[in-house]
Design a protein around this motif. Sequence first.
Motif, PDB file in Angstrom:
ATOM      1  N   ALA A  84       0.925  -1.123  -0.017  1.00  0.00           N
ATOM      2  CA  ALA A  84      -0.001   0.046   0.114  1.00  0.00           C
ATOM      3  C   ALA A  84       0.813   1.488   0.022  1.00  0.00           C
ATOM      4  O   ALA A  84       0.563   2.284  -0.615  1.00  0.00           O
ATOM      5  N   HIS A  85       2.058   1.167   0.564  1.00  0.00           N
ATOM      6  CA  HIS A  85       2.807   2.289   0.780  1.00  0.00           C
ATOM      7  C   HIS A  85       3.795   2.482  -0.556  1.00  0.00           C
ATOM      8  O   HIS A  85       4.797   3.213  -0.588  1.00  0.00           O
ATOM      9  N   GLY A  86       3.871   1.504  -1.627  1.00  0.00           N
ATOM     10  CA  GLY A  86       4.309   1.654  -2.906  1.00  0.00           C
ATOM     11  C   GLY A  86       5.785   0.829  -2.630  1.00  0.00           C
ATOM     12  O   GLY A  86       6.670   1.094  -3.543  1.00  0.00           O
ATOM     13  N   ALA A  87       5.993   0.041  -1.711  1.00  0.00           N
ATOM     14  CA  ALA A  87       7.110  -0.388  -1.475  1.00  0.00           C
ATOM     15  C   ALA A  87       7.838  -1.817  -2.423  1.00  0.00           C
ATOM     16  O   ALA A  87       8.818  -2.330  -2.427  1.00  0.00           O
ATOM     17  N   GLY A  88       6.471  -2.087  -3.199  1.00  0.00           N
ATOM     18  CA  GLY A  88       6.570  -3.670  -4.074  1.00  0.00           C
ATOM     19  C   GLY A  88       5.278  -3.821  -4.110  1.00  0.00           C
ATOM     20  O   GLY A  88       4.267  -3.375  -3.687  1.00  0.00           O
ATOM     21  N   VAL A  89       5.374  -5.108  -4.866  1.00  0.00           N
ATOM     22  CA  VAL A  89       4.096  -5.775  -5.346  1.00  0.00           C
ATOM     23  C   VAL A  89       3.944  -6.963  -4.383  1.00  0.00           C
ATOM     24  O   VAL A  89       4.876  -7.986  -4.442  1.00  0.00           O
ATOM     25  N   GLY A  90       3.199  -7.205  -3.394  1.00  0.00           N
ATOM     26  CA  GLY A  90       2.977  -8.300  -2.511  1.00  0.00           C
ATOM     27  C   GLY A  90       2.273  -9.525  -3.384  1.00  0.00           C
ATOM     28  O   GLY A  90       1.317  -9.237  -4.218  1.00  0.00           O
ATOM     29  N   ILE A  91       2.697 -10.706  -3.303  1.00  0.00           N
ATOM     30  CA  ILE A  91       1.922 -11.887  -4.021  1.00  0.00           C
ATOM     31  C   ILE A  91       1.653 -12.915  -2.903  1.00  0.00           C
ATOM     32  O   ILE A  91       2.596 -13.222  -2.187  1.00  0.00           O
ATOM     33  N   ARG A 144      -4.297   3.077   4.929  1.00  0.00           N
ATOM     34  CA  ARG A 144      -3.924   3.210   3.666  1.00  0.00           C
ATOM     35  C   ARG A 144      -4.603   2.163   2.775  1.00  0.00           C
ATOM     36  O   ARG A 144      -4.888   1.212   2.875  1.00  0.00           O
ATOM     37  N   PRO A 145      -5.070   2.959   1.599  1.00  0.00           N
ATOM     38  CA  PRO A 145      -5.866   2.017   0.599  1.00  0.00           C
ATOM     39  C   PRO A 145      -5.094   1.248  -0.124  1.00  0.00           C
ATOM     40  O   PRO A 145      -3.879   1.107  -0.451  1.00  0.00           O
ATOM     41  N   LEU A 146      -5.718  -0.027  -0.646  1.00  0.00           N
ATOM     42  CA  LEU A 146      -4.693  -0.942  -1.191  1.00  0.00           C
ATOM     43  C   LEU A 146      -5.773  -1.459  -2.321  1.00  0.00           C
ATOM     44  O   LEU A 146      -6.947  -1.875  -2.405  1.00  0.00           O
ATOM     45  N   VAL A 147      -4.859  -2.107  -3.675  1.00  0.00           N
ATOM     46  CA  VAL A 147      -5.466  -2.786  -4.761  1.00  0.00           C
ATOM     47  C   VAL A 147      -5.189  -4.184  -4.759  1.00  0.00           C
ATOM     48  O   VAL A 147      -3.963  -4.410  -4.562  1.00  0.00           O
ATOM     49  N   THR A 148      -6.250  -5.260  -4.892  1.00  0.00           N
ATOM     50  CA  THR A 148      -5.825  -6.635  -4.912  1.00  0.00           C
ATOM     51  C   THR A 148      -6.486  -6.897  -6.401  1.00  0.00           C
ATOM     52  O   THR A 148      -7.506  -6.838  -6.771  1.00  0.00           O
ATOM     53  N   VAL A 149      -5.275  -7.495  -6.984  1.00  0.00           N
ATOM     54  CA  VAL A 149      -5.629  -7.994  -8.493  1.00  0.00           C
ATOM     55  C   VAL A 149      -5.366  -9.513  -8.353  1.00  0.00           C
ATOM     56  O   VAL A 149      -4.199  -9.861  -8.095  1.00  0.00           O
ATOM     57  N   PRO A 150      -6.316 -10.212  -9.140  1.00  0.00           N
ATOM     58  CA  PRO A 150      -5.904 -11.744  -9.392  1.00  0.00           C
ATOM     59  C   PRO A 150      -4.719 -11.829 -10.162  1.00  0.00           C
ATOM     60  O   PRO A 150      -4.370 -11.364 -11.371  1.00  0.00           O
ATOM     61  N   ILE A 151      -3.956 -13.089 -10.267  1.00  0.00           N
ATOM     62  CA  ILE A 151      -2.984 -13.321 -11.145  1.00  0.00           C
ATOM     63  C   ILE A 151      -3.446 -14.585 -11.939  1.00  0.00           C
ATOM     64  O   ILE A 151      -3.769 -15.768 -11.273  1.00  0.00           O
TER      65      ILE A 151
END
Length: 293
Positions: free
Chosen positions: A230-237, A251-258
């Motif tokens: 959420a803080h732009g430190a990377g992409v969590g998987i 902080r807002p967060l976006v969750t996207v399917p892989i």
Amino acid sequence: MLYNTLRQYEYLIAVAELGSLTDAARRLNVSQPSLSVAITQIEERLGTRLFLRRKGAPVEITPQGHRILARVRDLLDLARGIEAFSDQPAPFVVGCFEDLAPLKLAQALETLRLAFPSCTFEGTEGRFSDLAAGLEEGRIDLVISYDVGFAGRFERRVLKTVLPVAFLAPDHPLAQQAMVTLEDLAAHPLIFFSEELSEGFMTALFKGLRLSPTVGHKVRSLEMMRSLAAHGAGVGISYSCPPSDICYDGRPLVTVPISTQGAATEIALIWSRLREVDAQFERFIAALGEALA
């Protein structure tokens, strides 16, 4: 090497309590001469006199005998406790992968308690390696987990197949896409879990696609991963996908399917292959399979 048996130690306690070889032999259902010989052998093996035995007088315990007899009583109490433990029904322990536990464990325990009110159930959380060790060592009866690190020595019942998701900051270049692939993510700094099995599993996915991503952070918890993303430190998987789009600090967060083919894994009920599976255990599995599928 142990030279004296628990039965022989029972001889010592009987003589000490009754103060008589004759009375002790009667209680133990052995002959008095046999008991006398056994006591002598025990004293020789221990290298000390435990009793003073004089004809026509009660048996007396020596000071060293008192010290040894106290430890013998502790030993016999421990042995009785082991036998009593095997006769008592132990709680049925359900383990759950930490990231899944808030979503699945409470529901699983409620399902079992309502369906089997005469049984006792407990829950515990852990990472993949903790849960696998708990199953093998008999501390956990059944695990709810992603099927990572349980190959070979475990049985399973698959509950569902799930895709991994990517956690991104709202302003990340990939945040507006409906789906992403591992190829898309490999160009960006990633956040992995630090557990060896989890990291190894994810690394193998990228390696199978001949990708060499940059891992910017390794974390122990799902919420730490979400917060960093959420803080732009990377992409969590992760394979765990909490329903909230807000991380702990607001902080807002976006969750996207892989969507990468082959990246899906299974949530399963898992147990040791060496465990004795009886009818009751099968009923527990059936109840959980229906409730959690």
